[in-house]
Design an enzyme around this catalytic site. Structure first.
Site, PDB file in Angstrom:
ATOM      1  N   GLY A  11       0.655  -0.971  -0.082  1.00 10.33           N
ATOM      2  CA  GLY A  11       0.529   0.079  -0.210  1.00 10.33           C
ATOM      3  C   GLY A  11       0.842   1.695   0.038  1.00 10.33           C
ATOM      4  N   SER A  13       1.465   3.970  -2.536  1.00  9.68           N
ATOM      5  CA  SER A  13       0.887   4.744  -3.826  1.00  9.68           C
ATOM      6  C   SER A  13       0.384   5.706  -3.414  1.00  9.68           C
ATOM      7  CB  SER A  13       0.113   4.011  -4.629  1.00  9.68           C
ATOM      8  OG  SER A  13      -1.169   3.709  -4.144  1.00  9.68           O
ATOM      9  N   GLY A  15      -0.818   7.934   1.490  1.00 14.31           N
ATOM     10  CA  GLY A  15      -0.712   7.755   3.119  1.00 14.31           C
ATOM     11  C   GLY A  15       0.500   7.558   3.760  1.00 14.31           C
ATOM     12  N   ASP A  58      -1.713  -7.913  -6.618  1.00 12.11           N
ATOM     13  CA  ASP A  58      -3.057  -8.215  -5.715  1.00 12.11           C
ATOM     14  C   ASP A  58      -3.168  -8.385  -4.400  1.00 12.11           C
ATOM     15  OD1 ASP A  58      -5.665  -8.591  -4.650  1.00 12.11           O
ATOM     16  OD2 ASP A  58      -6.465  -9.960  -6.747  1.00 12.11           O
ATOM     17  N   SER A 136      -2.062  -1.412  12.032  1.00  8.53           N
ATOM     18  CA  SER A 136      -3.995  -1.252  12.180  1.00  8.53           C
ATOM     19  C   SER A 136      -3.913  -0.211  12.726  1.00  8.53           C
ATOM     20  CB  SER A 136      -3.530  -2.736  13.928  1.00  8.53           C
ATOM     21  OG  SER A 136      -4.774  -3.371  14.538  1.00  8.53           O
ATOM     22  N   TYR A 151     -15.134  -2.063  10.457  1.00  6.47           N
ATOM     23  CA  TYR A 151     -13.041  -2.437  10.289  1.00  6.47           C
ATOM     24  C   TYR A 151     -12.616  -2.698  11.849  1.00  6.47           C
ATOM     25  CZ  TYR A 151      -8.810   1.169  10.021  1.00  6.47           C
ATOM     26  OH  TYR A 151      -8.393   1.681  10.006  1.00  6.47           O
ATOM     27  N   ALA A 153     -12.716  -4.489  13.280  1.00  5.59           N
ATOM     28  CA  ALA A 153     -13.280  -6.628  13.568  1.00  5.59           C
ATOM     29  C   ALA A 153     -11.951  -7.104  13.287  1.00  5.59           C
ATOM     30  CB  ALA A 153     -14.702  -6.799  13.125  1.00  5.59           C
ATOM     31  N   LYS A 155      -9.039  -4.844  13.026  1.00  5.14           N
ATOM     32  CA  LYS A 155      -8.180  -4.961  13.305  1.00  5.14           C
ATOM     33  C   LYS A 155      -7.946  -4.896  14.328  1.00  5.14           C
ATOM     34  CE  LYS A 155      -6.443  -1.824   9.764  1.00  5.14           C
ATOM     35  NZ  LYS A 155      -5.063  -1.980   9.078  1.00  5.14           N
ATOM     36  N   PHE A 184      -4.218  10.370  11.745  1.00  5.98           N
ATOM     37  CA  PHE A 184      -3.151  11.314  11.481  1.00  5.98           C
ATOM     38  C   PHE A 184      -3.969  11.890   9.965  1.00  5.98           C
ATOM     39  CE2 PHE A 184      -0.903   9.151  14.137  1.00  5.98           C
ATOM     40  CZ  PHE A 184       0.052   9.613  14.128  1.00  5.98           C
ATOM     41  N   THR A 186      -3.970  11.867   6.660  1.00  3.74           N
ATOM     42  CA  THR A 186      -3.768  11.153   5.691  1.00  3.74           C
ATOM     43  C   THR A 186      -5.465  11.256   4.845  1.00  3.74           C
ATOM     44  OG1 THR A 186      -4.019   8.959   6.462  1.00  3.74           O
ATOM     45  CG2 THR A 186      -1.859   9.835   6.474  1.00  3.74           C
TER      46      THR A 186
END
Length: 284
Positions: A11, A13, A15, A58, A136, A151, A153, A155, A184, A186
């Site tokens: 991930g 690209s 944030g 993916d 997390s 969400y 759950a 984490k 944060f 982002t």
């Protein structure tokens, strides 16, 4: 002086992942970075091919993950630090979200992360060293947020598997940290990173209010500086004993303390009854 290392970041690209990759490359580290879309990744990080390996991956496809890990090993010879950063927010009450919406969030946030761990672990074991950061959320420790149940759950699952993974890898010299950021600044709360329910139920007014608050008041005003957060992760990668639990941000610390206090209060209130549930000792 820090030693140049090879980092594998999912991930990357946008944030935290993007900021982390850029800081690492600027400091002379080697970075293998994954994204669903290769073009966006190479545009976001126009780095030297000698130190940067962009990978279209993916995370829900185990073969795709395996190929990315092998490409990193083939290119750089090793992986020193793994950052499982990819994920997205799924908003909506438990009743509103369909099975498909729920499973999609788990597929990326949990099973995608597991695919990475499954394929980097043999390399980390073989070299008897490494650091894994599983990104997390404070929502993986404190779940009292209307509309964020699924969400949270995902984490909470990341927290639990991180604890077990840390225990499993400790004997191989691999250090593992669960990172739990608060708010944060982002793009996490923007449309591209936050999914909303296909079907909403008007009765859940607190859920609707929560979404409005997050999109119209919190988004763009988050107190956390992501550049400072990733700088801490880089520094922590050099620490002899990094923590298993890393709460990031003053707000994360406040919510964690609130949760711990609530748990202790409930434990104390019911301790005498709850601990009297073992089989009675037999008389000698």
């Amino acid at each position: 002086m820090t030693t140049s290392k090879t980092w594998f970041i999912t991930g990357a690209s946008q944030g935290l992942g993007l900021i982390l990759a850029n800081q690492l490359l600027a400091a002379g580290h080697r970075v293998a970075a994954t994204s669903r879309h290769l073009t966006g990744l190479t545009q976001a990080i126009p780095a030297d091919a000698a130190t940067f390996l962009p990978l279209q991956v993916d995370l829900t496809d185990e073969a795709s993950v395996a190929q990315a890990v092998q490409a990193t090993i083939s290119t750089f010879g090793r992986i020193d630090v793994v950052v499982n950063n990819a994920g997205y927010g799924q908003f909506g009450s438990i009743e509103e979200l369909s099975d498909q919406e729920t499973r999609q969030n788990f597929d990326i946030n949990v099973f995608g992360l597991l695919n990475v761990l499954r394929h980097v672990s043999p390399h980390l074991r073989a070299q008897q060293s490494g650091q894994v950061f599983n990104i997390s959320s404070i929502g993986g420790f404190f779940g009292n947020f209307p509309g964020w149940g699924i969400y949270c759950a995902t984490k909470f699952a990341v927290e639990g598997l991180t604890e077990a993974y840390a225990a499993e890898m400790a004997g191989f010299g691999v250090k593992v940290t669960a990172v739990m950021p608060g708010y944060f600044r982002t793009n996490f709360l923007s449309a591209g990173s936050l999914a909303t329910p296909h079907t909403s139920i008007a009765a859940y007014q607190d859920v609707r209010d929560s979404l409005t608050t997050h999109q119209e008041q919190i988004n763009g005003q988050q107190p956390g500086d992501p550049a400072k957060a990733v700088a801490l992760l880089i520094a922590m990668s050099e620490a002899p004993q990094p923590p298993l639990y890393l709460f990031l941000g003053a707000d994360a610390y406040q919510l964690a303390a609130q949760k711990i206090t609530a748990v202790q209060r409930d434990m104390q209130q019911w301790q005498s009854q709850a601990t009297a549930t073992d089989f009675a000792a037999e008389a000698i």
